[in-house]
Every structure is written in structure tokens, then in C-alpha cells.
Write an enzyme that holds these catalytic residues in place. Structure first.
Site, PDB file in Angstrom:
ATOM      1  CG  ASP A 143      21.321  53.348  48.496  1.00  0.00           C
ATOM      2  OD1 ASP A 143      21.477  54.437  49.083  1.00  0.00           O
ATOM      3  OD2 ASP A 143      22.265  52.563  48.296  1.00  0.00           O
ATOM      4  CB  SER A 144      22.845  57.068  46.260  1.00  0.00           C
ATOM      5  OG  SER A 144      23.625  56.289  47.136  1.00  0.00           O
ATOM      6  CB  CYS A 200      20.065  56.634  50.466  1.00  0.00           C
ATOM      7  SG  CYS A 200      21.453  57.736  50.120  1.00  0.00           S
ATOM      8  CD  GLU A 227      30.118  50.840  44.978  1.00  0.00           C
ATOM      9  OE1 GLU A 227      30.629  50.729  43.865  1.00  0.00           O
ATOM     10  OE2 GLU A 227      28.980  51.300  45.170  1.00  0.00           O
ATOM     11  CB  CYS A 275      27.257  55.207  55.111  1.00  0.00           C
ATOM     12  SG  CYS A 275      27.561  55.011  53.348  1.00  0.00           S
ATOM     13  CG  HIS A 327      28.299  51.589  50.147  1.00  0.00           C
ATOM     14  ND1 HIS A 327      27.147  52.204  49.756  1.00  0.00           N
ATOM     15  CD2 HIS A 327      28.850  51.069  49.028  1.00  0.00           C
ATOM     16  CE1 HIS A 327      27.020  52.086  48.448  1.00  0.00           C
ATOM     17  NE2 HIS A 327      28.037  51.399  47.982  1.00  0.00           N
TER      18      HIS A 327
END
Ligand code: DGL
Length: 267
Positions: free
Chosen positions: A11-12, A74, A152, A183, A185
Site C-alpha cells: 500500500d502507499s 491501495c 490517520e 480507499c 483509509h
């Protein structure tokens, strides 16, 4: 025969741990090498060329670790660079868009909403894949870049999270019956997203469907690790291992069974 070589996931950053968790829960005997490109995250604001360059770099690292499959965990990389990663190897490569699209089509009957990074939405990958499999399906897409920062920060259920979610998703209300969280996240924000959109909208987290596809593909190719021994999970990042572990724990909560993270230089 049991193939104990690891599955490679990248993933990024560390958001793809949501996909790692789903794969580990479904296929506990599989070992996993996870790479989070924390030095170069976010990919969601970058050009296609840069996303391809970084993704190919990540895949090369995983191949050097002896993986038997690559999972591009990702959405941004899956939307822009999957074909380039496929061209690198004869091993199977699975992105997260496929799982999200399949799951959304199982659950929607009116229209599908898709949210993701700027680059994912710009790629038009989700609407085109949905319409390839089910022509004529109405899809509404929107980039929600602030969600990455909220997740995050662990701000998934406070006033700011509610205000941002309302601002982004107001326009979906009454128009869709499924929303793809496109996504890595976004899954930690499920609660607030559901409360803004109401119970009539199914939220699609591609992690579980991706894990199912991974299991199916490994079985079909005779690449499964069998037996009751739990696979080993190795985590590598390209920057800030301590912070990555902290954010990973914030994203996944106490369920994260990861003891340490290695710093690797692939740039
Ligand atoms: N991993 C990215 C994705 O799923 C989100 C973070 C980023 O912008 O790199 O699209």
C-alpha cells in the site's frame, strides 16, 4: 502439498493493513510480507506516471522477498498501476478495485456511490469496471481527501469527523443504496459515514471481498499454504517505522497482531 511462500501486499502507507487483516483472518496459514511506502504516501494526489513508478518499485521489492502473489492493497495504485505490476511477474496480482466492484454489484439495486482519493476518482476505474460487468448501472463518484487525515489522526467519531463527512456526502443522500469505500483509509470511518447516510445505504469495504478472491485464486493455482500453523506476518515500511506502528494500531485497534516493523530502503 503446501506452498508456504508468503503473499506480498503493498500500500502507499499503512491503510492497507485493513486488507492484510481480512486476508489473515480468512487464510490464517498464509504468511504475509506487507510493504507500506510511508516515505512517499500519499499517492492519491500524484500523477499516473508517479503512481506507476512507485507501484512497480514496491512490487519489485516484494518479488525480491520470494512472494507467490502480489496484492495491491491501495485503491489509487490499483486504479492506475495494476497492469504495470501484472507485466512484472508471472505470479498472480490482485488489486482492490475488483473486490469492491463485485461486492457493490451484489448489494446495490438503485445506484452506487464511490468515494476515494483524487487520483482514484480521476481514473474513472470504478465506474468503468462497474459498467463493464453490469452495463447501465448509475454510479456517482466523489473524492474525499480529508478522510485520509482523519483516519490517520484517529478522529473517526468526533465533531470534526461528522462535519467533514456531512459536507462530503450530503449530495449522496437519497440517491444511492450502496457506497464503495474506495480507499484503504476509509473503513475506520464506517460509523460516521453510516450515520450521515442512514441505514438504507450499504457500505462496501473491499477488504473482505479481496480476501475471498485471494483465497480462491491461490486454491485455483495450487498455491495455498495448508495446515494449522499460523503464517508469519512481516511488516516493512520505507520511512518512520515507529509512527507507522502507532498509526496502524489506531487504524486497526487492538486486533493488530504485529510486534515490529522493519525499515527498508527501496527508493
Ligand atoms: N492507500 C491510498 C488508497 O487506498 C490512500 C492513501 C494515499 O493517498 O496514498 O487510495
Amino acid at each position: 502439498m503446501s506452498d508456504t511462500r508468503p503473499i506480498g501486499i503493498f500500500d502507499s502507507g499503512i491503510g492497507g493493513l485493513t486488507v492484510l487483516r481480512a486476508i489473515h483472518e480468512l487464510l490464517p496459514a498464509e504468511s504475509i510480507v506487507y510493504l507500506g511506502d510511508t516515505a512517499r504516501v500519499p499517492y492519491g494526489t500524484k500523477s499516473k506516471e508517479t503512481i506507476i513508478k512507485y507501484s512497480v518499485n514496491n512490487a519489485r521489492f516484494l518479488l525480491s522477498q520470494g512472494v507467490k502473489m502480489i496484492v495491491v492493497a491501495c485503491n489509487t495504485a490499483s486504479a492506475h498501476a495494476l497492469d504495470d505490476v501484472v507485466r512484472l511477474t508471472d505470479y498472480p496480482v490482485i488489486g482492490v478495485v475488483e473486490g469492491g466492484v463485485i461486492a457493490a454489484l451484489k448489494k446495490a439495486s438503485v445506484a452506487i456511490g464511490v468515494i476515494g482519493t483524487e487520483a482514484t476518482i480521476r481514473s474513472n476505474k470504478y465506474p468503468s469496471e462497474i459498467n463493464r460487468l453490469h452495463p447501465g448501472t448509475k454510479v456517482i463518484s466523489k473524492a474525499c481527501p480529508l478522510f485520509v487525515a482523519l483516519a490517520e489522526e484517529g478522529w473517526t467519531d468526533n465533531e470534526v469527523a461528522h462535519a467533514v463527512t456531512k459536507e462530503y456526502l450530503q449530495e449522496f443522500k437519497g440517491k444511492i443504496d450502496a457506497l464503495v469505500l474506495g480507499c484503504t483509509h476509509y473503513p475506520p470511518l464506517k460509523g460516521v459515514i453510516q450515520s450521515v447516510l442512514g441505514d438504507g445505504v450499504r457500505l462496501i469495504d473491499s477488504a473482505e471481498e479481496t480476501a475471498r478472491i485471494v483465497g480462491e485464486r491461490l486454491t485455483g493455482l495450487g498455491l495455498r499454504a495448508n495446515g494449522s500453523t499460523r503464517g508469519k506476518i512481516s511488516l516493512a515500511v520505507t520511512d518512520s517505522p515507529e509512527r507507522s506502528l502507532e498509526v496502524g494500531r489506531r487504524l486497526l485497534g487492538e486486533n493488530l497482531e504485529i510486534s515490529g516493523v522493519t525499515l527498508v530502503d527501496i527508493i
